[in-house]
Motif scaffolding. Structure first.
Motif, PDB file in Angstrom:
ATOM      1  N   GLN A 213     -12.309  -0.463 -23.741  1.00  0.00           N
ATOM      2  CA  GLN A 213     -12.286  -1.846 -24.203  1.00  0.00           C
ATOM      3  C   GLN A 213     -12.363  -2.818 -23.034  1.00  0.00           C
ATOM      4  O   GLN A 213     -13.106  -3.788 -23.077  1.00  0.00           O
ATOM      5  N   HIS A 214     -11.577  -2.578 -21.997  1.00  0.00           N
ATOM      6  CA  HIS A 214     -11.780  -3.316 -20.756  1.00  0.00           C
ATOM      7  C   HIS A 214     -11.241  -2.494 -19.586  1.00  0.00           C
ATOM      8  O   HIS A 214     -10.292  -1.720 -19.742  1.00  0.00           O
ATOM      9  N   ALA A 215     -11.897  -2.650 -18.445  1.00  0.00           N
ATOM     10  CA  ALA A 215     -11.598  -1.819 -17.281  1.00  0.00           C
ATOM     11  C   ALA A 215     -10.307  -2.278 -16.605  1.00  0.00           C
ATOM     12  O   ALA A 215      -9.949  -3.457 -16.655  1.00  0.00           O
ATOM     13  N   PRO A 216      -9.611  -1.357 -15.948  1.00  0.00           N
ATOM     14  CA  PRO A 216      -8.397  -1.744 -15.214  1.00  0.00           C
ATOM     15  C   PRO A 216      -8.752  -2.482 -13.921  1.00  0.00           C
ATOM     16  O   PRO A 216      -9.853  -2.347 -13.390  1.00  0.00           O
ATOM     17  N   ARG A 217      -7.808  -3.274 -13.432  1.00  0.00           N
ATOM     18  CA  ARG A 217      -7.979  -3.932 -12.133  1.00  0.00           C
ATOM     19  C   ARG A 217      -7.254  -3.103 -11.082  1.00  0.00           C
ATOM     20  O   ARG A 217      -6.034  -2.928 -11.161  1.00  0.00           O
ATOM     21  N   PRO A 218      -7.978  -2.545 -10.113  1.00  0.00           N
ATOM     22  CA  PRO A 218      -7.331  -1.705  -9.102  1.00  0.00           C
ATOM     23  C   PRO A 218      -6.297  -2.479  -8.301  1.00  0.00           C
ATOM     24  O   PRO A 218      -6.395  -3.703  -8.136  1.00  0.00           O
ATOM     25  N   GLY A 219      -5.296  -1.751  -7.803  1.00  0.00           N
ATOM     26  CA  GLY A 219      -4.296  -2.371  -6.947  1.00  0.00           C
ATOM     27  C   GLY A 219      -4.853  -2.664  -5.563  1.00  0.00           C
ATOM     28  O   GLY A 219      -5.978  -2.293  -5.222  1.00  0.00           O
ATOM     29  N   THR A 220      -4.044  -3.322  -4.760  1.00  0.00           N
ATOM     30  CA  THR A 220      -4.438  -3.716  -3.404  1.00  0.00           C
ATOM     31  C   THR A 220      -3.583  -2.961  -2.389  1.00  0.00           C
ATOM     32  O   THR A 220      -2.359  -2.854  -2.556  1.00  0.00           O
ATOM     33  N   ASP A 221      -4.235  -2.451  -1.340  1.00  0.00           N
ATOM     34  CA  ASP A 221      -3.488  -1.771  -0.280  1.00  0.00           C
ATOM     35  C   ASP A 221      -2.480  -2.721   0.364  1.00  0.00           C
ATOM     36  O   ASP A 221      -2.724  -3.928   0.484  1.00  0.00           O
ATOM     37  N   VAL A 222      -1.346  -2.168   0.777  1.00  0.00           N
ATOM     38  CA  VAL A 222      -0.284  -2.960   1.409  1.00  0.00           C
ATOM     39  C   VAL A 222      -0.037  -2.414   2.816  1.00  0.00           C
ATOM     40  O   VAL A 222       0.167  -1.211   3.003  1.00  0.00           O
ATOM     41  N   ARG A 223      -0.059  -3.318   3.802  1.00  0.00           N
ATOM     42  CA  ARG A 223       0.251  -2.936   5.183  1.00  0.00           C
ATOM     43  C   ARG A 223       1.729  -3.194   5.457  1.00  0.00           C
ATOM     44  O   ARG A 223       2.245  -4.270   5.162  1.00  0.00           O
ATOM     45  N   LEU A 224       2.365  -2.213   6.013  1.00  0.00           N
ATOM     46  CA  LEU A 224       3.785  -2.332   6.338  1.00  0.00           C
ATOM     47  C   LEU A 224       3.953  -2.666   7.826  1.00  0.00           C
ATOM     48  O   LEU A 224       3.107  -2.293   8.654  1.00  0.00           O
ATOM     49  N   PRO A 225       5.039  -3.332   8.190  1.00  0.00           N
ATOM     50  CA  PRO A 225       5.202  -3.843   9.566  1.00  0.00           C
ATOM     51  C   PRO A 225       5.706  -2.808  10.551  1.00  0.00           C
ATOM     52  O   PRO A 225       6.602  -3.100  11.365  1.00  0.00           O
ATOM     53  N   PHE A 226       5.211  -1.588  10.483  1.00  0.00           N
ATOM     54  CA  PHE A 226       5.572  -0.633  11.526  1.00  0.00           C
ATOM     55  C   PHE A 226       4.358   0.262  11.793  1.00  0.00           C
ATOM     56  O   PHE A 226       3.428   0.330  11.006  1.00  0.00           O
ATOM     57  N   GLN A 227       4.398   0.914  12.949  1.00  0.00           N
ATOM     58  CA  GLN A 227       3.270   1.711  13.417  1.00  0.00           C
ATOM     59  C   GLN A 227       3.667   3.172  13.486  1.00  0.00           C
ATOM     60  O   GLN A 227       4.764   3.506  13.916  1.00  0.00           O
ATOM     61  N   VAL A 228       2.740   3.995  13.041  1.00  0.00           N
ATOM     62  CA  VAL A 228       2.961   5.439  13.104  1.00  0.00           C
ATOM     63  C   VAL A 228       2.085   5.992  14.208  1.00  0.00           C
ATOM     64  O   VAL A 228       0.880   5.736  14.257  1.00  0.00           O
ATOM     65  N   GLY A 229       2.681   6.737  15.118  1.00  0.00           N
ATOM     66  CA  GLY A 229       1.902   7.324  16.205  1.00  0.00           C
ATOM     67  C   GLY A 229       0.864   8.294  15.709  1.00  0.00           C
ATOM     68  O   GLY A 229       1.096   9.032  14.754  1.00  0.00           O
ATOM     69  N   ARG A 230      -0.307   8.273  16.323  1.00  0.00           N
ATOM     70  CA  ARG A 230      -1.388   9.144  15.895  1.00  0.00           C
ATOM     71  C   ARG A 230      -1.321  10.471  16.622  1.00  0.00           C
ATOM     72  O   ARG A 230      -0.867  10.529  17.742  1.00  0.00           O
TER      73      ARG A 230
END
Length: 230
Positions: A213-230
């Protein structure tokens, strides 16, 4: 002779009486059937068609996959993946050798049947298995393929995992219940779409009747205020 004639006359009158009663009953039945047929095909037709459609029609909402949680550099920390599991709807003894032989074409090796209908028979079907099993199952309806959503996380420290939080599956939607998953739940989930589908008497989907009937609206990615070492 008179007695014989009288007996025959009584028998004939009794026979005619029974025939008359039977004719009246058949006539009443025919009249009732014609009246019901006229009702269903005439003034009440649309009413009963609409009632049958309501009983068979199923409407529901569904969500696009949940958006991702990222670190401040855009590295994915948590994301959702969809898998498809196979369920068996019949008892073990109903799986004849012929059925097992056919299923072994796609499920090698063929797993042991599960103890109940709510336990997956095989988890994580491949796309080719899904297509083959759906086509084969259309005529016998002994299997069911159900989608499963999993929230995948990178290997983080316990503190960061706690900050990310957890999700719980509710009515086909992953809902955040703690941490960042809960705080940004509405942003990550987006808005639901809706569909309708016709169901058979066993409440299974009738192939070819699914309609969005109608398509869903995808969510939006969220950036968090910390860094993960690669």
């Amino acid at each position: 002779m008179p007695e014989f004639g009288t007996k025959n006359g009584n028998d004939c009158r009794a026979f005619r009486k029974r025939c008359l009663v039977l004719s009246l009953l058949l006539g009443a039945w025919l009249a009732a059937a014609l009246a019901m047929n006229f009702t269903l095909a005439g003034p009440e037709r649309q009413k009963y068609l609409e009632l049958g459609r309501k009983l068979a029609l199923h409407r529901a909402e569904y969500y696009a996959p949940r958006a991702r949680l990222l670190d401040r550099d855009g590295v994915p920390l948590a994301w959702s993946e969809r898998y498809f599991d196979l369920y068996c709807l019949v008892r073990d003894e109903e799986l004849t050798p012929e059925i097992r032989q056919q299923l072994e074409q796609w499920l090698k090796p063929l797993p042991e049947p599960p103890p109940d209908r709510e336990t997956p028979w095989k988890r994580g079907l491949t796309p080719s298995q899904i297509l083959a099993l759906e086509k084969w199952n259309a005529n016998c309806r002994i299997l069911e393929i159900r989608p499963r959503l999993e929230r995948i996380r990178v290997n983080l420290s316990p503190e960061l995992r706690e900050s990310l939080g957890e999700v719980r599956l509710e009515n086909g939607r992953q809902r955040g219940i703690s941490g960042a998953e809960k705080e940004f739940d509405a942003i990550l989930a987006g808005a639901p779409g809706s569909y309708e589908v016709m169901l058979d008497r066993h409440r299974n989907w009738i192939p070819g009747t699914w309609h969005e009937q109608h398509a869903p609206r995808p969510g939006t990615d969220v950036r968090l205020p910390f860094q993960v070492g690669r």
